[in-house]
Design a protein around this motif. Structure first.
Motif, PDB file in Angstrom:
ATOM      1  N   UNK B  69     -46.257  25.056  33.803  1.00 36.98           N
ATOM      2  CA  UNK B  69     -47.118  25.883  32.944  1.00 36.98           C
ATOM      3  C   UNK B  69     -47.260  25.281  31.554  1.00 36.98           C
ATOM      4  N   UNK B  72     -49.555  22.416  31.711  1.00 36.38           N
ATOM      5  CA  UNK B  72     -50.951  22.846  31.803  1.00 36.38           C
ATOM      6  C   UNK B  72     -51.480  23.174  30.404  1.00 36.38           C
ATOM      7  N   UNK B  73     -50.677  23.931  29.624  1.00 35.98           N
ATOM      8  CA  UNK B  73     -51.080  24.277  28.263  1.00 35.98           C
ATOM      9  C   UNK B  73     -51.269  23.019  27.419  1.00 35.98           C
ATOM     10  N   UNK B  76     -54.580  21.483  28.327  1.00 41.37           N
ATOM     11  CA  UNK B  76     -55.712  22.293  27.869  1.00 41.37           C
ATOM     12  C   UNK B  76     -55.917  22.106  26.366  1.00 41.37           C
ATOM     13  N   UNK B  77     -54.807  22.109  25.601  1.00 41.12           N
ATOM     14  CA  UNK B  77     -54.913  21.904  24.152  1.00 41.12           C
ATOM     15  C   UNK B  77     -55.443  20.497  23.854  1.00 41.12           C
ATOM     16  N   UNK B  79     -57.520  18.834  25.639  1.00 38.31           N
ATOM     17  CA  UNK B  79     -58.966  18.843  25.864  1.00 38.31           C
ATOM     18  C   UNK B  79     -59.676  19.428  24.641  1.00 38.31           C
ATOM     19  N   UNK B  80     -59.041  20.446  24.051  1.00 35.00           N
ATOM     20  CA  UNK B  80     -59.612  21.066  22.840  1.00 35.00           C
ATOM     21  C   UNK B  80     -59.659  20.051  21.695  1.00 35.00           C
ATOM     22  N   UNK B  83     -62.407  17.587  22.364  1.00 39.62           N
ATOM     23  CA  UNK B  83     -63.736  18.153  22.099  1.00 39.62           C
ATOM     24  C   UNK B  83     -64.020  18.148  20.601  1.00 39.62           C
ATOM     25  N   UNK B  84     -62.994  18.491  19.784  1.00 40.16           N
ATOM     26  CA  UNK B  84     -63.171  18.472  18.331  1.00 40.16           C
ATOM     27  C   UNK B  84     -63.369  17.039  17.833  1.00 40.16           C
ATOM     28  N   UNK B  86     -64.837  14.617  19.455  1.00 37.79           N
ATOM     29  CA  UNK B  86     -66.225  14.258  19.764  1.00 37.79           C
ATOM     30  C   UNK B  86     -67.171  14.900  18.744  1.00 37.79           C
ATOM     31  N   UNK B 193     -61.582  15.022  29.882  1.00 36.86           N
ATOM     32  CA  UNK B 193     -61.761  16.404  30.336  1.00 36.86           C
ATOM     33  C   UNK B 193     -61.650  16.509  31.856  1.00 36.86           C
ATOM     34  N   UNK B 194     -62.153  15.504  32.576  1.00 39.21           N
ATOM     35  CA  UNK B 194     -62.078  15.558  34.043  1.00 39.21           C
ATOM     36  C   UNK B 194     -60.625  15.507  34.518  1.00 39.21           C
ATOM     37  N   UNK B 196     -58.169  16.665  32.926  1.00 46.58           N
ATOM     38  CA  UNK B 196     -57.667  18.012  32.664  1.00 46.58           C
ATOM     39  C   UNK B 196     -58.066  18.963  33.802  1.00 46.58           C
ATOM     40  N   UNK B 197     -59.325  18.871  34.240  1.00 52.91           N
ATOM     41  CA  UNK B 197     -59.818  19.746  35.316  1.00 52.91           C
ATOM     42  C   UNK B 197     -59.001  19.548  36.592  1.00 52.91           C
ATOM     43  N   UNK B 200     -55.851  21.427  36.314  1.00 53.02           N
ATOM     44  CA  UNK B 200     -56.093  22.872  36.365  1.00 53.02           C
ATOM     45  C   UNK B 200     -55.997  23.375  37.815  1.00 53.02           C
TER      46      UNK B 200
END
Lengths: 99, 209
Positions: B69, B72-73, B76-77, B79-80, B83-84, B86, B193-194, B196-197, B200
Motif C-alpha cells: 500500500x 502504491x502511494x 501515485x505521488x 505521478x503527481x 504531472x507538475x 510537465x 504514468x503508464x 504507475x497504471x 495500480x
C-alpha cells in the motif's frame, strides 16, 4: 533551442485539477484497502478491479492529458486496452465454460 | 469520431502542432504494446486464479499489504510530481521542472528500495519459486504459481521503473540545460504514468486477494 511556447503548448489541465486527481487517487487507494477487508467473495475482485480501473482512468485522462488530446491520440491510447480486454475476456470465457 | 474543433486548417499546417501530434501518437502506440506485454501476464494470472482460487488467497496472505500500500502511494505521488514537472516545463520554468522530475526519480528509488526489502523477506521465507521453495501447508497446488507470477510481474514492473527513472533523470538534466524542449518532457512523463497504471492493477491483484 528557442520554442514559441504559445503555439507549442496546448495543455490546459490546471494545477487544481492535478491536485484533485492526486487526492482522488490516494482516496481510492484507501478505499481499495478497506474494501479488501469486507470479504465479499467473488465481488471482492470485481470491486478491486473497478477501483483500479477508475484510478487508471483518472491518470489517463488528467495526468496523461487525454482530456485535451485530439481524437487520433485518444484512439491510439484506447487500442492497447481494447485488445487486452478481448485477450482476457475470450480466454476466461473459454475456461469458465469448460465442464 | 469527430475531429476536435480546436484544430483549424492553420493548426494542421503548423509544424509545431504536427510535431507534437506525431510525437504523442508514436508514444501512445508504443504504450499500447507495453499494455499488451503486461497484458499477457495479467491474462496468465486470470487463468491461474480462476483454476486455484483458494491457493491464490492463501499465498497472497504472505505478502505485506502495508508495504504494498505504501508503495502504491509512493508511485501515485510520483505521478503527481511528474504531472507538475510537465506543467512547469510547458511554462518554460526549467529549474522548477527539473526539481519536480528529480523528486519523481527519488520516489521511484524509494519504491525500488521497499520492493527490494520485500524480495529479501520472500527469499528468507523460502517463497522464491525453484528448488528452495517451501510453503506450509505443503502440496497446495497453485501456491508456487502465485509466487512465480508475483516475481515475474513485479520484476518486469521494477525493470520498467528503472528504465522510467533513467528516462526522467535524463530529461530533467537535458531540459534544464536547454538540450531538449517541453515536448520531450511530456512524452517522457507518459511513460512514467503508464508504469504507475500497471502498478495500480498489480497491487490489488497480488496483495489483496
Amino acid at each position: 533551442m528557442a520554442e514559441t511556447t504559445t503555439t507549442n503548448s496546448r495543455s490546459t489541465v490546471s494545477r487544481t485539477t492535478y491536485l484533485l486527481t492526486g487526492v482522488a487517487l490516494l482516496a481510492l487507494l484507501g478505499l481499495t484497502v478497506l474494501a479488501a477487508e469486507w470479504k465479499l467473495g467473488t465481488w471482492s475482485v470485481v470491486i478491486a478491479l473497478a477501483i483500479a480501473g477508475t484510478k487508471a482512468l483518472l491518470i489517463l485522462v488528467f495526468f496523461m492529458h487525454l482530456k485535451v488530446s485530439d481524437g487520433l491520440v485518444r484512439l491510439a491510447a484506447a487500442t492497447g486496452f481494447v485488445w487486452l480486454a478481448i485477450l482476457i475476456g475470450l480466454t476466461l470465457a473459454d475456461y469458465a465454460s469448460r465442464g | 469520431m469527430s475531429v476536435s474543433a480546436s484544430h483549424s486548417r492553420a493548426d494542421a499546417l503548423d509544424p509545431a502542432v504536427r510535431r507534437r501530434q506525431a510525437a504523442s501518437l508514436g508514444m501512445w502506440l508504443f504504450l499500447a504494446t507495453e499494455v499488451l506485454l503486461f497484458g499477457g501476464l495479467f491474462g496468465t494470472y486470470a487463468v491461474y486464479r480462476h483454476l486455484f482460487p483458494e491457493a491464490f488467497a492463501l499465498a497472497s496472505g504472505h505478502l505485506d499489504e502495508l508495504l504494498g500500500g505504501i508503495n502504491t502511494a509512493v508511485l501515485l505521488v510520483s505521478s503527481y510530481t511528474m504531472a507538475l514537472g510537465v506543467a512547469a516545463a510547458e511554462e518554460d520554468r526549467r529549474s522548477l521542472s527539473r526539481w519536480l522530475m528529480l523528486a519523481t526519480v527519488l520516489l521511484g528509488a524509494l519504491f525500488l528500495g521497499i520492493k527490494g526489502y520485500e524480495y529479501h523477506h520472500k527469499a528468507v521465507e523460502h517463497l522464491v519459486p525453484g528448488p528452495g521453495f517451501s510453503f506450509e501447508p505443503a502440496g497446495t497446488e497453485g501456491v508456487e504459481m502465485f509466487f512465480l507470477l508475483y516475481f515475474v510481474m513485479t520484476g518486469l514492473h521494477a525493470l520498467h521503473v528503472i528504465i522510467g527513472m533513467s528516462a526522467v533523470a535524463v530529461a530533467a538534466v537535458r531540459f534544464r540545460r536547454r538540450k531538449c524542449d517541453a515536448l520531450t518532457v511530456e512524452i517522457t512523463g507518459l511513460y512514467w504514468h503508464l508504469v504507475d497504471i500497471v502498478w495500480v492493477f498489480l497491487f490489488p491483484l497480488l496483495y489483496l486477494v
